[in-house]
Design a protein around this motif. Structure first.
Motif, short mmCIF file in Angstrom:
data_model
loop_
_atom_site.label_atom_id
_atom_site.label_comp_id
_atom_site.label_asym_id
_atom_site.label_seq_id
_atom_site.Cartn_x
_atom_site.Cartn_y
_atom_site.Cartn_z
N LEU A 172 66.05 51.25 23.51
CA LEU A 172 65.27 50.73 24.71
C LEU A 172 64.20 49.55 24.31
N LEU A 173 63.48 49.91 23.17
CA LEU A 173 62.80 48.91 22.71
C LEU A 173 63.06 47.76 22.43
N GLU A 174 64.25 47.70 21.89
CA GLU A 174 64.65 46.54 21.20
C GLU A 174 65.06 45.60 22.41
N ARG A 175 65.54 46.28 23.58
CA ARG A 175 65.89 45.46 24.69
C ARG A 175 64.70 44.83 25.51
N SER A 176 63.75 45.75 25.31
CA SER A 176 62.17 45.47 25.98
C SER A 176 61.67 44.30 25.26
N VAL A 177 61.67 44.34 23.94
CA VAL A 177 61.18 43.47 23.03
C VAL A 177 61.93 42.03 23.07
N ASP A 178 63.19 42.08 23.24
CA ASP A 178 64.00 40.73 23.42
C ASP A 178 63.45 40.04 24.80
N LYS A 179 63.28 41.05 25.79
CA LYS A 179 62.77 40.50 27.08
C LYS A 179 61.27 40.07 27.14
N ILE A 182 56.14 43.57 27.55
CA ILE A 182 55.24 44.35 26.68
C ILE A 182 54.82 45.69 27.33
N PRO A 183 54.29 45.83 28.72
CA PRO A 183 54.10 47.22 29.43
C PRO A 183 55.19 48.18 29.08
N THR A 184 56.51 47.75 29.13
CA THR A 184 57.79 48.61 29.09
C THR A 184 57.68 49.03 27.43
N VAL A 185 57.41 48.12 26.87
CA VAL A 185 57.49 48.49 25.20
C VAL A 185 56.40 49.47 24.90
#
Length: 374
Positions: A172-179, A182-185
């Motif tokens: 999930l972090l990989e997807r959030s980082v790509d997007k 930051i809050p989700t990360v």
């Protein structure tokens, strides 16, 4: 005890006196019927049985005794003056007798036989005790093996669960980082950290139990302030469980001498269990008392409680209360490790619990622990 059965009072009296002089405990019966009644009530090592008696003769009595499961192994010596023919003696053996003596009785021979039968009885009894002990030990190996297999299965599951969770959060972090979210990360990182902390605690418990088994659990004792330690623990536990109000009462007026890290480990275990096994509640109480140069710390929850018959086992290695193991995760070794830590401080652990009302786990240690540290 020896039972003498003879319809002649003089024979009973004389034999009884001789045997009692040689420290044998003796009982008597003057008929076969009386003998059978006594055999039903009392266990005898040996029965000295007259063959010729009115009513039931000795052979009939022996055959009846052989039918009683409780007396089947009792040794019987026949006494007879009427017939010494081989067929008559053979009948005595086939009726259940182990020896045959003719009258008039040679007291020395009788005593020798009685002592021999007693020696055989004692040896048989010891063999039975050894056999029983061996069977108990075998059953204990079997139980230990089952416990070990169960523990390996539980440990594999408990270790796999946080690892799987961490793997999921990393994805999930990989997807959030790509997007660039930051809050989700940050949210995923926090959750991953919680799972890593859980994994670290599980591994630490496994290492501790390994050290306990090998006698290598080390202690670093020093003077420290227990009040300060408790305040710090309460703050940390409250941060991760803000819905719980943790109330502390009592005060230790002096520093104590113990292993601060290990005492913290025990208190944290008690507190996390209190929260874990009290779903739907919001209160935990900590009570500290000092008496007779010893300090007691008790952690009280208002959760599910423990059955009375299960309370004595909760500090055993790998023990998990069956009703709770279905609903709550854990290796079943935290309380065992806690008990070992407190015991190595010269203290004791215990639990008071009422099913459906909650539990109080406590430990008691000396203010200054001077027990072995290695």
């Amino acid at each position: 005890m020896i039972l003498i059965v003879d319809d002649t009072p003089e024979n009973l009296t004389s034999l009884k006196k001789v045997l009692e002089r040689h420290n044998f405990e003796v009982d008597t019966a003057s008929s076969g019927e009386e003998a059978l009644k006594k055999v039903l009530k009392t266990a005898y090592v040996l029965i000295i049985l007259d063959v010729q008696m009115p009513g039931m003769d000795g052979f009939e009595v022996a055959e009846a005794i052989a039918g009683y499961s409780k007396a089947r192994e009792t040794a019987i010596i026949f006494l007879s003056a009427a017939n010494t023919e081989l067929s008559f003696i053979t009948k005595g053996y086939s009726s259940g007798g182990l020896d045959y003596i003719t009258k008039p009785v040679d007291i020395n021979i009788l005593l020798l036989k009685v002592k021999t039968f007693y020696r055989i009885y004692e040896q048989s009894r010891k063999l039975i005790e050894v056999q029983k002990t061996l069977l108990e030990e075998i059953e204990f190996r079997k139980r230990a093996e089952r416990k070990k297999d169960e523990f390996i299965s539980i440990a594999s599951h408990e270790l796999k669960t946080p690892l799987t969770s961490v793997k999921g959060y990393v994805q999930l972090l990989e997807r959030s980082v790509d997007k660039g979210d930051i809050p989700t990360v940050k949210k995923h990182l926090k959750k991953a950290q919680l799972q890593l902390d859980k994994l670290n605690n599980l591994i630490a418990d496994l290492l501790d139990i390994s050290k306990i088994e090998s006698g290598k659990l080390k202690f670093n004792k020093k003077y420290f302030n227990l009040n300060t330690l408790l305040d710090g623990i309460v703050e940390v536990i409250h941060q991760s469980n803000p819905e719980f109000t943790i109330t502390k009462t009592g005060h230790v007026p002096v520093d104590i001498f113990a292993d601060e890290m290990r005492i913290e480990q025990v208190i944290v275990n008690f507190l996390t269990n209190a929260i874990k096994y009290a779903p739907g509640t919001t209160e935990v109480h900590i009570k500290v008392t000092v008496e007779n140069e010893r300090v007691t710390v008790a952690v009280r929850d208002f959760g599910i409680g423990i059955q009375p018959e299960q309370q004595k086992n909760v500090f055993d290695k790998f023990y998990r209360v069956e009703e709770t193991s279905i609903h709550f995760q854990g290796l079943g070794i935290g309380l065992y490790i806690s008990a070992e830590i407190i015991e190595r401080h010269g203290g004791t652990v215990g639990v008071n619990s009422t099913l459906g009302e909650g539990s109080e786990f406590y430990f008691n240690i000396p203010l200054i622990s001077t027990t072995e540290t290695a």
